[in-house]
Motif scaffolding. Sequence first.
Motif, PDB file in Angstrom:
ATOM      1  N   ARG A   1      -5.117  85.821  67.383  1.00 33.37           N
ATOM      2  CA  ARG A   1      -6.531  85.634  67.041  1.00 33.37           C
ATOM      3  C   ARG A   1      -7.216  84.840  68.160  1.00 33.37           C
TER       4      ARG A   1
ATOM      5  N   SER B   1      -2.571  79.367  63.547  1.00 34.60           N
ATOM      6  CA  SER B   1      -3.564  80.176  64.248  1.00 34.60           C
ATOM      7  C   SER B   1      -3.564  79.883  65.732  1.00 34.60           C
TER       8      SER B   1
ATOM      9  N   ASP C   1      -5.477  88.939  65.575  1.00 33.15           N
ATOM     10  CA  ASP C   1      -6.792  89.549  65.726  1.00 33.15           C
ATOM     11  C   ASP C   1      -6.907  90.743  64.767  1.00 33.15           C
ATOM     12  N   THR C   2      -7.652  90.552  63.707  1.00 31.17           N
ATOM     13  CA  THR C   2      -7.770  91.598  62.696  1.00 31.17           C
ATOM     14  C   THR C   2      -8.661  92.752  63.131  1.00 31.17           C
TER      15      THR C   2
END
Length: 373
Positions: free
Chosen positions: A219, A253, A298-299
Amino acid sequence: MDETIEPRLPSPATPPAQADTRVRRGSPLAVVLGLLAIGAGAYAVWRVTDLERGLAAASAAGRDDIQTRLQPLLQNDQQVQRELDALRARLADGDSVNRSLREEVLGLGERSRNLEDAIANLADQRLSSRDAIALNEAEYLLLIARQRLELFQDVPGTLAAYRLADGALAAAENPLYASTRQTIAAEIEALNAAHPGDTQSLLAALEAVRSALASWPPRPLEPATAAAADSRFARMFGAFVRVSREGVDAVASRDTTLARSLVTIDLRSAEAAVLARDADAYARALASARANIQVAFDTDSEPVRTGQDQLAKLAATALAPDLPALGTALKELRNLRATRALSQPVAPPPAPDASGAEPAAEPAEQVPAGAGT
């Protein structure tokens, strides 16, 4: 000559003197007429003789021609007669062979009826050893299927055992167990209607997600966090001291390795829950894995979205749905076997031999423990 000479006889009333006078007067004419009559008779005799000779020659030639023509016909007639005699002999032989074959067929029919009666008697008296083995195998498989479903909720293994039991009953070739096969088919249909999750497919899907986890992008950091990390103070003291009031999710994260480890642990826990058929642990492990992926990766990237969709589909799969209660086919099979055993006539005890010792009794049909209801 067509002229007919009629001799004139002397009239009885004429006197002898007058008759002699007439003869004397017509003697030359009479001689001529007599010669002509003799010539005509000779000619007629010659013609008749010639005609008779011609007719005899023609008749002989005709007879020779007829005999010449009749000779092949006579030979053909003799050949046909010989062939007819041979055909009559063959027909006589065929009749004799047919009579013998008919007698043999009648004898074979009688023997086949006797054989069918003997086989029917044997089938009514006792089951064959192959049928007994097939029934034992079917009962054992049904028992294993029920235990696997009750202990491990292993629906694929239960279905495989039920199909093997149905094949064993089909090998018995006894219409008495047709109702048991119908009960087995009904229980198989009930198991398929429950839509249980396939263990191997679930494990393969979890393994695919866990293998693709290493290539997922992390992310991206937020601008404020990136600016703080790039400050001179952070670079000076960041190697020695890091103070944070955030939770584990925030740490994960920023630490991609830790995030990957956490997601891997969650997926391993989900695999263990699949093997143990623990629906609650399976749901918790998938929820934790999806939360960690949402925080640390990272969606917006395609691999992460694919993995999230796969985990959502796995979470929607019922791991251990409400399964039907089994055991009806097993009870029915045991009841039929017990009824069959009771209907068999009891064999008389064997007579002792000359030495006075009784021979060993034949072993009875082996029935697994727990037979009957």
